[in-house]
Design a protein around this motif. Sequence first.
Motif, PDB file in Angstrom:
ATOM      1  N   GLY A 142       0.833  -1.146   0.030  1.00 56.77           N
ATOM      2  CA  GLY A 142       0.179  -0.023  -0.051  1.00 56.77           C
ATOM      3  C   GLY A 142       0.856   1.319   0.211  1.00 56.77           C
ATOM      4  O   GLY A 142       1.953   1.017  -0.304  1.00 56.77           O
ATOM      5  N   MET A 143       0.381   2.285   0.417  1.00 61.75           N
ATOM      6  CA  MET A 143       1.033   3.649   0.411  1.00 61.75           C
ATOM      7  C   MET A 143       1.499   4.358   1.378  1.00 61.75           C
ATOM      8  O   MET A 143       1.825   5.556   1.394  1.00 61.75           O
ATOM      9  N   LEU A 144       1.411   3.639   2.574  1.00 62.42           N
ATOM     10  CA  LEU A 144       1.627   4.008   3.932  1.00 62.42           C
ATOM     11  C   LEU A 144       3.075   4.470   3.809  1.00 62.42           C
ATOM     12  O   LEU A 144       3.222   5.768   4.296  1.00 62.42           O
ATOM     13  N   GLY A 145       4.065   3.933   3.436  1.00 66.76           N
ATOM     14  CA  GLY A 145       5.604   4.444   3.539  1.00 66.76           C
ATOM     15  C   GLY A 145       5.562   5.657   2.826  1.00 66.76           C
ATOM     16  O   GLY A 145       6.292   6.710   3.076  1.00 66.76           O
ATOM     17  N   LEU A 146       5.115   5.693   1.435  1.00 66.94           N
ATOM     18  CA  LEU A 146       4.991   6.744   0.790  1.00 66.94           C
ATOM     19  C   LEU A 146       4.401   8.099   1.224  1.00 66.94           C
ATOM     20  O   LEU A 146       4.990   9.153   1.251  1.00 66.94           O
ATOM     21  N   ASN A 147       3.261   7.844   1.614  1.00 72.15           N
ATOM     22  CA  ASN A 147       2.778   8.941   2.263  1.00 72.15           C
ATOM     23  C   ASN A 147       3.301   9.400   3.819  1.00 72.15           C
ATOM     24  O   ASN A 147       3.108  10.700   4.114  1.00 72.15           O
ATOM     25  N   LEU A 148       4.087   8.693   4.454  1.00 74.65           N
ATOM     26  CA  LEU A 148       4.645   9.014   5.590  1.00 74.65           C
ATOM     27  C   LEU A 148       5.869  10.015   5.289  1.00 74.65           C
ATOM     28  O   LEU A 148       6.092  10.954   5.961  1.00 74.65           O
ATOM     29  N   VAL A 149       6.578   9.370   4.205  1.00 73.03           N
ATOM     30  CA  VAL A 149       7.722  10.238   3.734  1.00 73.03           C
ATOM     31  C   VAL A 149       6.865  11.574   3.171  1.00 73.03           C
ATOM     32  O   VAL A 149       7.733  12.806   3.231  1.00 73.03           O
ATOM     33  N   LYS A 150       6.143  11.703   2.560  1.00 76.30           N
ATOM     34  CA  LYS A 150       5.552  12.791   1.977  1.00 76.30           C
ATOM     35  C   LYS A 150       4.964  13.837   3.073  1.00 76.30           C
ATOM     36  O   LYS A 150       5.360  15.230   3.050  1.00 76.30           O
ATOM     37  N   TYR A 151       4.618  13.357   4.017  1.00 72.59           N
ATOM     38  CA  TYR A 151       4.144  14.170   5.277  1.00 72.59           C
ATOM     39  C   TYR A 151       5.488  14.684   5.973  1.00 72.59           C
ATOM     40  O   TYR A 151       5.450  15.817   6.372  1.00 72.59           O
ATOM     41  N   ALA A 152       6.569  13.683   5.926  1.00 73.09           N
ATOM     42  CA  ALA A 152       7.784  14.431   6.585  1.00 73.09           C
ATOM     43  C   ALA A 152       8.394  15.479   5.798  1.00 73.09           C
ATOM     44  O   ALA A 152       8.975  16.364   6.406  1.00 73.09           O
ATOM     45  N   GLU A 153       8.413  15.305   4.494  1.00 72.14           N
ATOM     46  CA  GLU A 153       8.979  16.338   3.496  1.00 72.14           C
ATOM     47  C   GLU A 153       7.918  17.670   3.962  1.00 72.14           C
ATOM     48  O   GLU A 153       8.858  18.615   3.682  1.00 72.14           O
ATOM     49  N   ARG A 154       6.953  17.678   3.797  1.00 71.15           N
ATOM     50  CA  ARG A 154       6.265  18.857   3.993  1.00 71.15           C
ATOM     51  C   ARG A 154       6.274  19.449   5.183  1.00 71.15           C
ATOM     52  O   ARG A 154       6.653  20.803   5.416  1.00 71.15           O
ATOM     53  N   CYS A 155       6.788  18.753   6.348  1.00 73.45           N
ATOM     54  CA  CYS A 155       7.083  19.373   7.514  1.00 73.45           C
ATOM     55  C   CYS A 155       8.628  19.884   7.810  1.00 73.45           C
ATOM     56  O   CYS A 155       8.650  20.871   8.037  1.00 73.45           O
ATOM     57  N   ILE A 156       9.586  19.227   7.115  1.00 74.08           N
ATOM     58  CA  ILE A 156      10.963  19.727   7.149  1.00 74.08           C
ATOM     59  C   ILE A 156      11.180  20.860   6.047  1.00 74.08           C
ATOM     60  O   ILE A 156      11.862  21.700   6.397  1.00 74.08           O
ATOM     61  N   ALA A 174      12.407  -0.424  -2.479  1.00 74.52           N
ATOM     62  CA  ALA A 174      12.035   1.051  -2.212  1.00 74.52           C
ATOM     63  C   ALA A 174      12.773   2.094  -3.110  1.00 74.52           C
ATOM     64  O   ALA A 174      12.085   3.352  -3.055  1.00 74.52           O
ATOM     65  N   ASP A 175      13.460   1.595  -3.963  1.00 78.35           N
ATOM     66  CA  ASP A 175      14.277   2.714  -4.944  1.00 78.35           C
ATOM     67  C   ASP A 175      13.095   3.288  -5.843  1.00 78.35           C
ATOM     68  O   ASP A 175      13.147   4.424  -6.207  1.00 78.35           O
ATOM     69  N   ARG A 176      12.080   2.435  -6.034  1.00 78.37           N
ATOM     70  CA  ARG A 176      10.919   2.807  -6.857  1.00 78.37           C
ATOM     71  C   ARG A 176      10.051   3.818  -6.321  1.00 78.37           C
ATOM     72  O   ARG A 176       9.645   4.866  -6.996  1.00 78.37           O
ATOM     73  N   MET A 177      10.002   3.754  -4.742  1.00 78.39           N
ATOM     74  CA  MET A 177       8.955   4.912  -4.055  1.00 78.39           C
ATOM     75  C   MET A 177      10.001   6.205  -4.388  1.00 78.39           C
ATOM     76  O   MET A 177       9.334   7.245  -4.292  1.00 78.39           O
ATOM     77  N   ALA A 178      11.247   6.032  -4.202  1.00 79.84           N
ATOM     78  CA  ALA A 178      12.139   7.378  -4.290  1.00 79.84           C
ATOM     79  C   ALA A 178      11.803   7.928  -5.451  1.00 79.84           C
ATOM     80  O   ALA A 178      12.009   9.252  -5.568  1.00 79.84           O
ATOM     81  N   ARG A 179      12.123   7.280  -6.529  1.00 86.15           N
ATOM     82  CA  ARG A 179      11.684   7.841  -8.081  1.00 86.15           C
ATOM     83  C   ARG A 179      10.574   8.286  -8.226  1.00 86.15           C
ATOM     84  O   ARG A 179      10.244   9.461  -8.642  1.00 86.15           O
ATOM     85  N   PHE A 180       9.331   7.837  -7.546  1.00 88.36           N
ATOM     86  CA  PHE A 180       8.275   8.301  -7.577  1.00 88.36           C
ATOM     87  C   PHE A 180       8.024   9.740  -6.858  1.00 88.36           C
ATOM     88  O   PHE A 180       7.415  10.435  -7.228  1.00 88.36           O
TER      89      PHE A 180
END
Length: 215
Positions: A142-156, A174-180
């Motif tokens: 699912g999208m949990l990891g991706l959405n957690l990183v996106k939230y962290a990005e907005r905060c930082i 996980a490198d695919r998520m990084a490119r996304f």
Amino acid sequence: MREKLAVALARHIGELLTPELAREIGREAVTLYDMSIDPWQFAPERQGMYVFQCERLMDGGQDLRQQRSNYLYETGDGAPIRTDWARLIRQSREGTQVIFTARDEATNLLGSVWLLIGEDCDTRRKSVTDDILYIEPTHRVGMLGLNLVKYAERCIFALGVREATFHFRLENGADRMARFLGYRAISTRVKKSHNGDSFADVPTRHTGDFNGSVA
């Protein structure tokens, strides 16, 4: 820390230094030294059954400690795990560490990303590097990891960070998520470790157990 201790001592000039007063001065110095990032400056976000928020290790965080240990045992090379928790808490107090988490409605910890904050010595641009990113195995589909990183990005970004460098492990895709997320590969990260007593036993391509893969 020395400057903070001097300030705490200055408040008690002329007083008899007793063990009790020494402990009080120590507590004051620690309080003055606390430059940790206030987690409440970031509004928690709810996405379906998940709640994303910022947390501090020194506020308790026993489940954070357990999750870090899970990550280390899952990705380690067999070396004994001896985490320096005092150092991690010191990073938090210095304001150079920030942790973002994903929990469910029952507050169970499902994932966390630990970031280290610094400044590029050449561009003077505020930056972060990742320490760990871990999602509980049952929630990796699912999208949990991706959405957690996106939230962290907005905060930082709100902290003034303008550069982030992550390492995404290759064995779990996980490198695919990084490119996304818009990250681009700028290097190949390699790792060499050995737990024995003789350097001559360290494996290479020509000796020992080496499969040519990048760690």
